[in-house]
Design a protein around this motif. Structure first.
Motif, short mmCIF file in Angstrom:
data_model
loop_
_atom_site.label_atom_id
_atom_site.label_comp_id
_atom_site.label_asym_id
_atom_site.label_seq_id
_atom_site.Cartn_x
_atom_site.Cartn_y
_atom_site.Cartn_z
N ASN B 173 -0.77 -29.88 -31.14
CA ASN B 173 -1.66 -28.74 -30.87
C ASN B 173 -0.86 -27.45 -30.70
O ASN B 173 -1.24 -26.56 -29.96
N GLY B 174 0.26 -27.38 -31.34
CA GLY B 174 1.08 -26.18 -31.20
C GLY B 174 2.06 -26.24 -30.05
O GLY B 174 2.87 -25.36 -29.87
N PHE B 175 1.99 -27.26 -29.23
CA PHE B 175 2.95 -27.40 -28.14
C PHE B 175 4.06 -28.34 -28.56
O PHE B 175 3.78 -29.46 -28.99
N PRO B 176 5.29 -27.94 -28.43
CA PRO B 176 6.38 -28.86 -28.76
C PRO B 176 6.30 -30.09 -27.86
O PRO B 176 6.07 -29.97 -26.65
N LEU B 177 6.45 -31.22 -28.47
CA LEU B 177 6.22 -32.46 -27.74
C LEU B 177 7.57 -33.12 -27.44
O LEU B 177 7.95 -33.30 -26.32
N ALA B 178 8.26 -33.49 -28.50
CA ALA B 178 9.56 -34.12 -28.33
C ALA B 178 10.48 -33.51 -29.37
O ALA B 178 10.27 -33.66 -30.56
N THR B 179 11.46 -32.74 -28.91
CA THR B 179 12.37 -32.14 -29.88
C THR B 179 13.80 -32.62 -29.65
O THR B 179 14.68 -32.30 -30.43
N GLU B 180 14.00 -33.37 -28.57
CA GLU B 180 15.33 -33.90 -28.32
C GLU B 180 15.61 -35.04 -29.27
O GLU B 180 14.81 -35.98 -29.40
N SER B 181 16.74 -34.97 -29.90
CA SER B 181 17.10 -35.97 -30.88
C SER B 181 17.07 -37.38 -30.27
O SER B 181 16.61 -38.34 -30.89
N SER B 182 17.53 -37.50 -29.02
CA SER B 182 17.59 -38.83 -28.42
C SER B 182 16.20 -39.43 -28.27
O SER B 182 15.99 -40.61 -28.51
N VAL B 183 15.24 -38.59 -27.88
CA VAL B 183 13.88 -39.07 -27.70
C VAL B 183 13.26 -39.43 -29.05
O VAL B 183 12.68 -40.49 -29.23
#
Lengths: 966, 472
Positions: B173-183
């Motif tokens: 919905n336009g909100f970054p959710l998971a941008t960490e590579s590890s996740v």
């Protein structure tokens, strides 16, 4: 697409067998059919592959919505990957297949109960993305549960889902109490949940500007600041943006928030950094300037801003646009960082141009030598736009830093010697500004400029050169020849050049009247007779009258002392700047426009203001603040830097004549129209014909014979023009206009008081208003709009409030109206609903206009027609009114009414009673016929009105009464 | 544009005499149309629908030939015709690098980045933070790079479904959710040949079925249960010199962009402390979220629980002029003759402040004026190439020998009949110095807390030329 897919097939043959490109191979005719079969296969693996193919087609924009039922059938599965893929599909196509989407509801509801939090979250997330009304009803219960889920991952996903749902059905969200749950989540133990709750609430608040959704108080602020340290970078941005909306109670709270926000300045994510800068810039306003911490904070702001400039060029661009604002508000932050704005050879052009802008803003006596050396370097670069801007920047430096002016001029002369066409043209444009700023100092270079006359092909450069020639006509021996050479192609020139040429020749004439009469006549006739451009014609006529009526006044006006041009160029207006500072890091800050001005549908955006300084005594402001205030008081004439802007403002900026003559003309007009034709013009002519060397004497001379060529333009359409300009002074008797009444009291419009009236002057309906600012802050951005009304009244132009309205200041505004707006019958008929907007708010009021303003000038009916019409209108459409206590004779009444376009057609006297037969026509074509009976010695008149539209009679009668009694 | 100027937004409460429309808000919008402007009244609810606030509405990936080869919509589908505005700007910009990153269209904003010859173009409809969007787009590109080893059209097409899953996982919905590579890697397994084979054989999945452990911890960048047989932590201190040197050899501007890249493979939950000999040099720093800022403020040490694998620990910036040494000097003379359509060029490069180290990988790039047709030069060391269409001369020198300075000289031939070029060509220098951080920064020690195992540690320094420009 086919071709592309084939290409992909080939790729596949070259070995990438294990990749997703294999999903593109079945782009044959019966593709959909095949996929359908595969989707309904019993084998799990085959199903999954088929769904992947469908998704692959979707990603490249192919329509696979026909497979909806088949894909949805695959939804009930334990395989998470398959489930995810199906959900992906659903989100894309649910909107187009709402009935089918219902089929999926049960699975969603079931998944929301799944023991695996990943699946619960996925289900609630996907449901929120399906923008189908029917589904939303089923979503409420699962969502409620998920908002209170034990797993924070589910809670944070659910928080975002509330925002999605609100977007689809706001009422539902409110009714179900989700907003309160969301507010509770701000106190959640998990920082990520807090961040998402804040983000969701901010988004909802944006469409509900007045709701108290984000009710920020010290407690919530504290929670947010705690979460700020622990949540993800994106969450930090949401929280910082939310913090920026808070207004601390006092400077101590402000400082403590600043202290907790400053560590964000060292974040690797530039968006976090800029959001932190926004919070600090805003809260800094509240700190006393003598506080040690204030200085510390200022120092801390510089390095992160500089660091942003070593990021990717896209980020640099946004950062630079924002730095531009920051430098205007607080120049002290970056004053020592000039060098980081030096342009590098391989910067993208959009970065180069922005850097240049900031360099000029930071230019000061201390660093001007360095700046100039750089600018000279840039002027030899390849990119034309950049080179132009660099040349222009040299001119701006000269104006800004007086000590450098000489060096700038010599640099510009060097550049002119390069003979590179666009460099020369830009240089001439800026030299003109330098002449204005430092008169009688650098005119020795005019000769060099004149050498390049022939190479100028851009309107702006031509106009600048013409201005220079006109302004210094007395020092240029062949000024008349130079100007004459431009005159040959007069009609091919742009308006800018034409106007400039007109003014320059008039200047020349006033300086050397003997040799240039022919030239001035030529240009005046070109401007007034042969041109369609109203601006040009108007200016032509003004000069013409001015020269003919009072040459001394003409000299005073045309050769008047020019207002100084300001040092700082294209500064953003201070109130706007304040608002933009509150919006650092947003699109508004990139476009330097308030968000309300351009983001579609953002009607909810409220104007943000910087908080007031802690030490409220305005006098103890820092120098930058006080200079900003000075700008607000007296907006300086600003040199626009951009080409297009300069085009717009050139008239105002270059020629004092456009602002100057208006008052002079209105005094001239007192002489009346005949005088225009008689004395003045001919005297100009007389001097010409008689060859009298002394022009002054010639002007006073009695009229000589008038050649036809002169008579033609003046008696034609031109005369009307002049009357328009004079604002109706030329009419024999003014139309009736009621006195101004207060329409909106200051109490009801946040300090704006509007009083006004309506008038019809010279055939133009006008709304005359007095706007008074009784508030404490400056008002700007006025605009007006009418609701539909009975006669389609509408503003004929924008509300002209050009300067900001300072506190306790009033301004008279005249708004011309036309009657071509949308029509709707009002009750009462002459009711008008108006909305006036300013930077503070929108205000609504209604007022009534006298219907007499709608009586048109050609409302005099032929006698015969009158008789026939009178008979034709049935008697039931006749209405009678009494006007009491009127002591006018019938003739006086008649002439008074005529002033308001009520025309007397015939008069009969029967038994000492005068019967006046009158007609008037409304702007929408409705005729009203009247019989006015006046008996000598009886102060009571009787009016009988006959009209096909009976409704207007009452209003017309009121007008009669008003006109006759005033 | 028009609607900006004219109305801003004036809102009307239409209190009609009749009650039908009572209380409904209308909003005035002026549409741009070919014939002029017209005012349209949109009822409030409709406006509301459109004003749906979201961050990124859609994403388009565009290849160098200007084709959209992937589109992803997080809300309703926006027609790819919206990209036409972008193509128009692209057309005007001559080179792809010069396309402005933020474009305004009548109904949308287009925010784009240019990475690896591809445009990542996002469409937004409401007020957003453009930096937010740009950062996110770079993060998307980084993720592709991380997953597939490169970020190119071919590789994206080859992994279309994974790409799509990734995009869905990264933004909600336009909100970054998971941008960490590890996740992300726990949610969606990166493809590799072996797993593909196994998956195909066993019907396995490349989607993780349980919630990533680090997703909600306060250290989202690190997953639990990391295990290595060899525990190692390596740090690369890389410094790039950005400088502008003028004709006379004076430094107009110089600064150092430093970065500490880390490669940490340590088991468990290690807590590291990295300290410097001379931390005072670092007054302008940006940290990876893992670095404890408070400790840095008070003790000037980097204390952190590292992500697993490669990451950027810190970037810094040294702008104080006297700290920035310029390792080489360039003596150059490029001149064009008034007659005879020719010119001469003579360039010599020599060492300046190299701190006793050897300068390697030296090369000089010159953007010649458009009218320079061919060059006829001799190099005492290395080779040169002249790109006839781009007018770029590249002189590849290699190692700089202080005893025998490399020179490049010869003649330039100019298109006949064209006036001699007015612009001065600019030289860009590339170089590398191993085992030297030109700012003088030095790591003193690395301490490991929280875990008890032997760790291999190492620090490497390298200095490169960043944007090193010599004017002529």
């Amino acid at each position: 697409m086919q071709e592309w897919a084939n290409q992909l097939c080939e790729n596949r043959q070259f070995g990438s067998k294990m990749t997703d490109s294999k999903y593109f191979t079945t782009t044959k005719k019966g593709e959909i059919f095949e996929l359908k079969a595969e989707l309904n296969s019993d084998k799990k693996e085959k199903k999954k592959e088929a769904v992947k193919k469908v998704i692959a087609s979707m990603t490249v924009g192919k329509d696979v919505s026909a497979l909806f039922p088949d894909v949805v059938n695959c939804m009930q599965t334990d395989n998470l990957e398959l489930k995810k893929l199906v959900y992906l599909y659903l989100m894309n196509y649910a909107k187009s297949q709402p009935d089918m989407a219902i089929m999926a509801v049960n699975t969603f509801v079931k998944d929301c109960e799944d023991p695996n939090p990943l699946i619960r979250a996925l289900a609630v997330r996907t449901m929120g993305c399906i923008r189908v009304d029917k589904i939303t009803e089923y979503l409420c219960e699962p969502l409620r549960k998920c908002l209170k889920d034990e797993d924070p991952y589910v809670r944070k996903t659910a928080a975002v889902c509330v925002a999605k749902l609100h977007d689809i059905n706001a009422q539902l969200v409110e009714d179900q109490g989700f907003l309160d749950t969301l507010k509770d989540l701000i106190s959640d133990s998990n920082p990520m949940v807090v961040a998402n709750a804040v983000a969701a609430l901010s988004e909802i608040a944006e469409s509900h500007p007045n709701s108290n959704l984000l009710d920020l108080n010290p407690q919530t602020i504290n929670k947010l600041l705690t979460a700020l340290n622990e949540c993800t970078e994106w969450g930090q941005i949401f929280i910082l943006d939310c913090l920026a909306n808070y207004t601390p109670r006092d400077d101590r709270e402000s400082q403590s928030i600043c202290e907790r926000v400053t560590p964000r300045l060292s974040h690797a994510n530039s968006a976090v950094v800029l959001s932190a800068v926004k919070v600090l810039m805003k809260f800094m306003e509240m700190l006393p300037k003598d506080l040690d911490y204030y200085g510390t904070l200022l120092k801390k702001l510089a390095p992160p801003l500089v660091t942003l400039l070593s990021a990717e060029p896209e980020l640099q661009y946004v950062a630079l646009r924002n730095i531009n604002l920051i430098v205007q508000r607080r120049p002290e932050i970056l004053k020592h960082e000039m060098k980081v704005f030096f342009v590098k050879y391989n910067d993208p052009i959009y970065v180069k141009l922005e850097k240049l802008d900031i360099m000029i803003r930071l230019a000061s006596q201390a660093n001007i030598a360095q700046v100039l050396a750089e600018l000279k370097e840039y002027a030899t670069e390849v990119d034309v736009d950049f080179v132009r801007k660099a040349v222009r920047a040299i001119g701006r430096c000269a104006i800004k830093v007086e000590q450098s002016a000489e060096r700038c001029v010599s640099t510009l002369l060097d550049l002119i010697q390069t003979k590179v066409n666009y460099v020369v043209q830009e240089a001439i444009v800026v030299i003109k500004d330098i002449f204005r700023k430092y008169p009688n100092k650098y005119e020795s270079v005019i000769a060099t400029l004149c050498e390049n006359l022939d190479s100028l092909d851009e309107p702006e450069a031509r106009a600048a050169m013409i201005w220079i020639v006109g302004e210094y006509a007395e020092r240029i021996d062949n000024a008349d020849e130079l100007l004459e050479s431009f005159l040959e192609g007069f009609h091919d020139e742009s308006t800018q050049v034409q106007l400039q040429l007109l003014t320059a020749i008039v200047k020349l004439f006033l300086k050397k009247p003997t040799e240039t009469q022919e030239l001035v006549q030529q240009v005046l006739s070109l401007a007034t007779q042969d041109s369609d451009n109203p601006d040009l014609r108007d200016r032509g006529y003004i000069y013409w009258r001015l020269l003919s009526t009072d040459p001394v006044a003409a000299k005073e006006v045309v050769l008047a002392e020019k207002p100084l041009i300001s040092e700082e160029t294209d500064l953003i207006e201070p109130t706007l700047l304040e608002e933009l500072i509150c919006h650092i890091g947003t699109l508004a800050s990139v476009y330097h426009k308030p968000p309300s001005a351009f983001v579609e549908g953002s009607r909810g955006v409220q104007h943000k203001r910087l908080p007031a300084t802690a030490n409220s005594g305005e006098s103890v402001e820092s120098p930058d603040a006080s200079s900003a205030a000075a700008v607000a008081d007296a907006p300086p004439a600003v040199i626009p830097s951009q080409g297009d802007l300069l085009g717009d403002l050139l008239n105002l900026d270059l020629t004092p004549t456009t602002t100057g003559p208006t008052p002079a003309v209105s005094t001239g007009i007192q002489m009346g129209a005949m005088d225009l034709l008689g004395g003045g013009l001919d005297s100009l002519l007389g001097g010409d014909l008689g060859g009298s060397p002394a022009m002054g004497a010639g002007f006073g001379a009695p009229p000589a014979a008038m050649p036809a060529s002169f008579a033609a333009p003046v008696s034609g359409g031109g005369l009307d023009d002049l009357f328009d300009l004079g604002g109706g002074v030329g009419l024999p008797m003014g139309a009736y206009s009621p006195p101004k009444t207060v329409w909106v009291p200051a109490m009801k419009a946040k300090g704006l008081e509007i009083s006004g009236t309506f008038a019809r002057r010279a055939g133009v309906i006008q709304m005359e208003m007095t706007l008074s600012n009784k508030a404490m802050s400056v008002m700007t951005d006025f605009a007006i709009q009418f609701n539909r009304n009975s006669f389609g009244l509408a503003p004929a132009g924008p509300l002209q409030v050009l300067i900001p309205l300072s506190p306790n200041q009033s301004i008279e505004v005249t708004l011309p109206l036309n009657t071509v707006g949308p029509v709707m019958k009002m009750d009462p008929l002459s009711n008008l609903q108006v909305a006036v907007k300013n930077n503070i708010d929108v205000f609504y009021f209604s007022c009534q206009y006298p219907i007499s303003i709608l009586f048109v000038e050609d409302g005099k009916m032929e006698r015969q027609v009158f008789l026939a019409t009178w008979k034709d209108i049935p008697n039931e459409n006749e209405s009678q009114f009494q006007i009491k206590d009127c002591h006018l004779s019938s003739d006086a009444a008649s002439s008074k009414l005529q002033g308001s376009n009520i025309f007397t057609i015939a008069k009969r006297t029967v038994d000492g009673q005068d019967m006046l037969y009158q007609s008037m026509k409304l702007s929408n074509g409705i005729w009203v016929l009247a019989e006015l009976r006046v008996q000598a010695g009886n102060p009571n008149y009787t009016v009988s009105l006959k009209c096909r539209a009976l409704e207007v009679s009452q209003c017309v009668f009121q007008s009669y009464e008003a006109v006759l009694k005033n | 544009m028009l609607y900006i100027k004219t109305v801003g937004a004036i809102f009307f409460r239409f209190t009609y005499g009749l009650t039908l429309y009572d209380g409904i808000y209308f909003c005035l919008r002026v549409h741009r149309s070919a014939g002029g402007s017209s005012v349209a009244l949109l009822p409030f609810w409709r406006q509301c629908w459109q004003s749906a606030a979201e961050m990124i509405h859609s994403l388009f990936l565009i290849n160098p030939t200007g084709d959209v080869f992937l589109e992803k919509h997080w809300k309703s589908v926006i027609s790819r015709s919206v990209c036409d505005y972008f193509f128009e700007a692209r057309e005007k910009a001559v080179t792809p690098e010069n396309v402005a990153p933020v474009l305004q269209t009548p109904h949308h904003y287009l925010i784009s980045i240019y990475r690896g010859k591809l445009f990542f173009l996002s469409v937004v409809q409401t007020e957003v933070s453009p930096l937010f969007v740009i950062e996110f787009l770079h993060r998307v590109a980084d993720t592709f790079q991380d997953y597939f080893g490169e970020c190119s059209e071919t590789i994206i097409n080859d992994n279309m479904v994974v790409v799509y899953e990734l995009l869905e996982e990264m933004l909600d919905n336009g909100f970054p959710l998971a941008t960490e590579s590890s996740v992300l890697k726990e949610l969606i397994k990166p493809p590799n040949i072996l797993r593909s084979v196994v998956n195909t054989l066993t019907g396995g999945s490349n989607v993780g079925s349980s919630l990533p452990t680090s997703h909600l911890s306060t250290i989202p960048w690190r997953r639990n249960g990391v295990k290595y047989t060899h525990n190692e932590a390596y740090f690369d201190v890389i410094e790039e010199i950005d400088a502008i040197v003028d004709k006379s050899g004076m430094t107009v501007f110089a600064e150092i962009q430093g970065v500490v890249e880390a490669c940490v493979r340590l088991s468990g939950m290690p807590d590291l402390t990295l300290s410097f000999v001379n931390p005072r040099l670092l007054d302008d720093v940006s940290f990876h979220p893992c670095v404890r800022f408070k400790r840095w403020e008070s003790e000037r040490v980097l204390s952190f629980i590292p992500p697993d694998g490669n990451f950027t620990l810190m970037t810094y910036h040294v702008s104080s002029q006297n700290l920035v040494s310029i390792p080489v000097y360039v003596k150059q003379n490029i001149s064009f003759f008034d007659s005879g359509s020719s010119g001469r060029m003579d360039i010599t490069v020599g060492p300046k402040q190299t701190m006793g180290k050897t300068v390697e990988g030296l090369s000089v790039t010159i953007h010649m004026p458009k009218s320079v047709l061919t060059v006829d030069l001799t190099a005492t060391q290395g080779n040169y190439t002249y790109d006839l269409t781009a007018k770029v001369l590249v002189w590849d020198i290699g190692k700089l020998n202080p005893q025998k300075l490399p020179t490049l000289q010869g003649s330039l031939s100019i298109q006949a009949g064209v006036p001699k070029p007015v612009e001065n060509p600019s030289l860009n220098i590339d170089l590398k110095i191993e085992q030297l951080a030109i700012s003088g920064i030095k790591v003193s020690r690395l301490d490991l807390f929280g875990e008890k195992y032997k760790t291999f540690k190492g620090v490497k320094y390298v200095t490169k030329a960043g944007n090193f420009q010599v004017r002529t």
